[in-house]
Design a protein around this motif. Sequence first.
Motif, PDB file in Angstrom:
ATOM      1  N   LEU A  30      90.895  20.191   6.837  1.00 46.00           N
ATOM      2  CA  LEU A  30      91.411  19.444   5.696  1.00 46.00           C
ATOM      3  C   LEU A  30      92.246  18.245   6.135  1.00 46.00           C
ATOM      4  CD1 LEU A  30      91.881  19.201   2.645  1.00 46.00           C
ATOM      5  CD2 LEU A  30      93.754  20.857   2.880  1.00 46.00           C
ATOM      6  N   LEU A  31      93.083  18.432   7.164  1.00 43.32           N
ATOM      7  CA  LEU A  31      94.084  17.436   7.543  1.00 43.32           C
ATOM      8  C   LEU A  31      93.762  16.785   8.891  1.00 43.32           C
ATOM      9  CD1 LEU A  31      97.220  19.548   6.593  1.00 43.32           C
ATOM     10  CD2 LEU A  31      96.052  17.850   5.183  1.00 43.32           C
ATOM     11  N   MET A  32      94.247  15.547   9.052  1.00 41.84           N
ATOM     12  CA  MET A  32      94.164  14.793  10.307  1.00 41.84           C
ATOM     13  C   MET A  32      92.717  14.464  10.684  1.00 41.84           C
ATOM     14  SD  MET A  32      97.165  16.504  12.692  1.00 41.84           S
ATOM     15  CE  MET A  32      96.251  17.985  13.085  1.00 41.84           C
ATOM     16  N   PRO A  33      92.499  13.273  11.220  1.00 44.66           N
ATOM     17  CA  PRO A  33      93.460  12.253  11.616  1.00 44.66           C
ATOM     18  C   PRO A  33      93.780  11.230  10.528  1.00 44.66           C
ATOM     19  CG  PRO A  33      91.307  11.609  12.390  1.00 44.66           C
ATOM     20  CD  PRO A  33      91.140  12.941  11.695  1.00 44.66           C
TER      21      PRO A  33
ATOM     22  N   TRP B  81      90.871  21.584  13.522  1.00 40.86           N
ATOM     23  CA  TRP B  81      91.891  20.534  13.439  1.00 40.86           C
ATOM     24  C   TRP B  81      93.122  21.041  12.693  1.00 40.86           C
ATOM     25  CZ3 TRP B  81      92.720  15.282  14.702  1.00 40.86           C
ATOM     26  CH2 TRP B  81      91.794  14.761  15.610  1.00 40.86           C
ATOM     27  N   ASP B  82      92.924  21.866  11.694  1.00 39.92           N
ATOM     28  CA  ASP B  82      94.060  22.468  10.998  1.00 39.92           C
ATOM     29  C   ASP B  82      94.885  23.330  11.954  1.00 39.92           C
ATOM     30  OD1 ASP B  82      93.082  21.382   8.547  1.00 39.92           O
ATOM     31  OD2 ASP B  82      91.731  23.085   8.339  1.00 39.92           O
ATOM     32  N   ASN B  83      94.212  23.943  12.918  1.00 38.06           N
ATOM     33  CA  ASN B  83      94.901  24.792  13.905  1.00 38.06           C
ATOM     34  C   ASN B  83      95.977  24.042  14.679  1.00 38.06           C
ATOM     35  OD1 ASN B  83      93.457  27.091  13.364  1.00 38.06           O
ATOM     36  ND2 ASN B  83      92.258  27.072  15.252  1.00 38.06           N
ATOM     37  N   PHE B  84      95.738  22.752  14.937  1.00 42.62           N
ATOM     38  CA  PHE B  84      96.705  21.977  15.727  1.00 42.62           C
ATOM     39  C   PHE B  84      98.118  22.074  15.162  1.00 42.62           C
ATOM     40  CE2 PHE B  84      93.018  19.093  17.074  1.00 42.62           C
ATOM     41  CZ  PHE B  84      92.980  19.604  18.363  1.00 42.62           C
ATOM     42  N   LEU B  85      98.216  22.157  13.845  1.00 38.59           N
ATOM     43  CA  LEU B  85      99.523  22.154  13.192  1.00 38.59           C
ATOM     44  C   LEU B  85     100.328  23.414  13.482  1.00 38.59           C
ATOM     45  CD1 LEU B  85      98.340  20.773   9.753  1.00 38.59           C
ATOM     46  CD2 LEU B  85      99.637  19.517  11.485  1.00 38.59           C
TER      47      LEU B  85
ATOM     48  N   MET C 236     101.439  13.038  17.780  1.00 39.98           N
ATOM     49  CA  MET C 236     101.824  12.042  16.781  1.00 39.98           C
ATOM     50  C   MET C 236     101.187  12.352  15.417  1.00 39.98           C
ATOM     51  SD  MET C 236     104.039   9.992  17.969  1.00 39.98           S
ATOM     52  CE  MET C 236     104.030   8.776  16.648  1.00 39.98           C
ATOM     53  N   LEU C 237      99.945  12.814  15.427  1.00 40.63           N
ATOM     54  CA  LEU C 237      99.311  13.210  14.165  1.00 40.63           C
ATOM     55  C   LEU C 237      99.983  14.451  13.586  1.00 40.63           C
ATOM     56  CD1 LEU C 237      95.542  12.638  15.015  1.00 40.63           C
ATOM     57  CD2 LEU C 237      96.996  11.232  13.550  1.00 40.63           C
TER      58      LEU C 237
ATOM     59  N   LEU D  76     100.270   5.487   9.189  1.00 39.31           N
ATOM     60  CA  LEU D  76      99.501   6.456   9.965  1.00 39.31           C
ATOM     61  C   LEU D  76      99.466   6.055  11.436  1.00 39.31           C
ATOM     62  CD1 LEU D  76      97.502   8.945   9.840  1.00 39.31           C
ATOM     63  CD2 LEU D  76      95.666   7.226   9.782  1.00 39.31           C
ATOM     64  N   PRO D  77      99.829   6.962  12.352  1.00 38.54           N
ATOM     65  CA  PRO D  77      99.738   6.619  13.777  1.00 38.54           C
ATOM     66  C   PRO D  77      98.290   6.483  14.240  1.00 38.54           C
ATOM     67  CG  PRO D  77     100.365   8.922  13.507  1.00 38.54           C
ATOM     68  CD  PRO D  77     100.394   8.302  12.134  1.00 38.54           C
ATOM     69  N   TYR D  78      98.099   5.671  15.258  1.00 36.10           N
ATOM     70  CA  TYR D  78      96.771   5.412  15.820  1.00 36.10           C
ATOM     71  C   TYR D  78      95.810   4.913  14.743  1.00 36.10           C
ATOM     72  CZ  TYR D  78      98.170   7.761  20.159  1.00 36.10           C
ATOM     73  OH  TYR D  78      98.791   8.115  21.326  1.00 36.10           O
ATOM     74  N   ILE D  79      96.287   4.043  13.874  1.00 38.12           N
ATOM     75  CA  ILE D  79      95.449   3.567  12.766  1.00 38.12           C
ATOM     76  C   ILE D  79      94.236   2.793  13.283  1.00 38.12           C
ATOM     77  CG2 ILE D  79      96.749   1.421  12.428  1.00 38.12           C
ATOM     78  CD1 ILE D  79      96.260   1.869   9.379  1.00 38.12           C
ATOM     79  N   GLU D  80      94.353   2.161  14.452  1.00 40.99           N
ATOM     80  CA  GLU D  80      93.202   1.437  15.010  1.00 40.99           C
ATOM     81  C   GLU D  80      92.025   2.386  15.259  1.00 40.99           C
ATOM     82  OE1 GLU D  80      96.945  -0.620  16.706  1.00 40.99           O
ATOM     83  OE2 GLU D  80      96.249   1.435  16.359  1.00 40.99           O
ATOM     84  N   LEU D  81      92.341   3.595  15.714  1.00 40.16           N
ATOM     85  CA  LEU D  81      91.274   4.559  15.973  1.00 40.16           C
ATOM     86  C   LEU D  81      90.712   5.125  14.671  1.00 40.16           C
ATOM     87  CD1 LEU D  81      92.615   6.467  19.108  1.00 40.16           C
ATOM     88  CD2 LEU D  81      91.061   4.521  18.981  1.00 40.16           C
ATOM     89  N   TYR D  82      91.560   5.223  13.659  1.00 39.80           N
ATOM     90  CA  TYR D  82      91.065   5.664  12.350  1.00 39.80           C
ATOM     91  C   TYR D  82      90.079   4.624  11.809  1.00 39.80           C
ATOM     92  CZ  TYR D  82      91.199   7.932   7.758  1.00 39.80           C
ATOM     93  OH  TYR D  82      90.860   8.594   6.599  1.00 39.80           O
TER      94      TYR D  82
END
Length: 284
Positions: free
Chosen positions: A38-41, A65-69, A91-92, A237-243
């Motif tokens: 659901l979340l990130m990046p 990806w939710d697991n990272f949190l 950072m995310l 949002l951090p790393y917006i260039e990659l987004y």
Amino acid sequence: MTRIALLSDIHGDITALQAVVKDLQKENIKESWYLGDLLMPGPGTNELFEMLESVNTTVLLRGNWDNFLFEDVSKLTERDLQDPVTPYILMLMKYTLNKTKKQYLDKLKAAPIYKELNLNGSNILLTHNTKERNFGHELLPYQPEAHFDDLFADSDYDLVVYGHTHHQIMRTSSKDQLVINPGSIGQPYTEWHKFRSDRRAQYAIIDVDEYGYADIEFKKVSYDVDHELDLAKQMDLPYIELYKKLFTEGIAYTHNQPELKKYMEKHDYKSQAMKFYHQLMNFE
């Protein structure tokens, strides 16, 4: 007839989910099943949970990806901390944990990685990847048939619905049991370069009647990518260039160390990420 929306892999994309919810309003949907990530990046947090509630999401799975949190950062090694991937994830995490309401974080943390259910006599497995783990590449569409047969190894499911691979799929096991993937709302992916420019949000609607599976409709919904990037910028949002590269190039840079290092150094993300890491360590 029971009509159900199959949703997966939003990855923080607010505008994509808004477009899908608007599209669903035209459909006679009883409920929605959400298959994880659901979340990130992307920039979305609380509003994503609210939108899923608005379409009667009765199943919520937790993706990799939710697991990272919720991971134990004390397990990070010195080598991990020198890898540009680690500041990116930290950072995310910082962005998402600071913005998401506790009630939603608790809900996501408690969410399973798979769920078994019976609908109109059909035995169904909903899973992000497999029952054992919500990560891995064994269920990409071009993987061997045996990997898909493994989904049915310990139970005679009639139907398995999974997410994670960001591909819309309908296929069968070697016994003709049905396998469906609704694709990704926020990050559709393909190895075929010619198709990567198609950034439409993907989902599916399944019909289940008294015989079990009745029909499947795979959907693609257009939305304003520039609006999503404007939101990401406004929300810092951090790393917006990659987004942005997700939309312009159709690929993620999660493990591209040179690209991650470039933006890490440009914005001094490493020192910010390490500060957040030490905060987490002290909190633990």
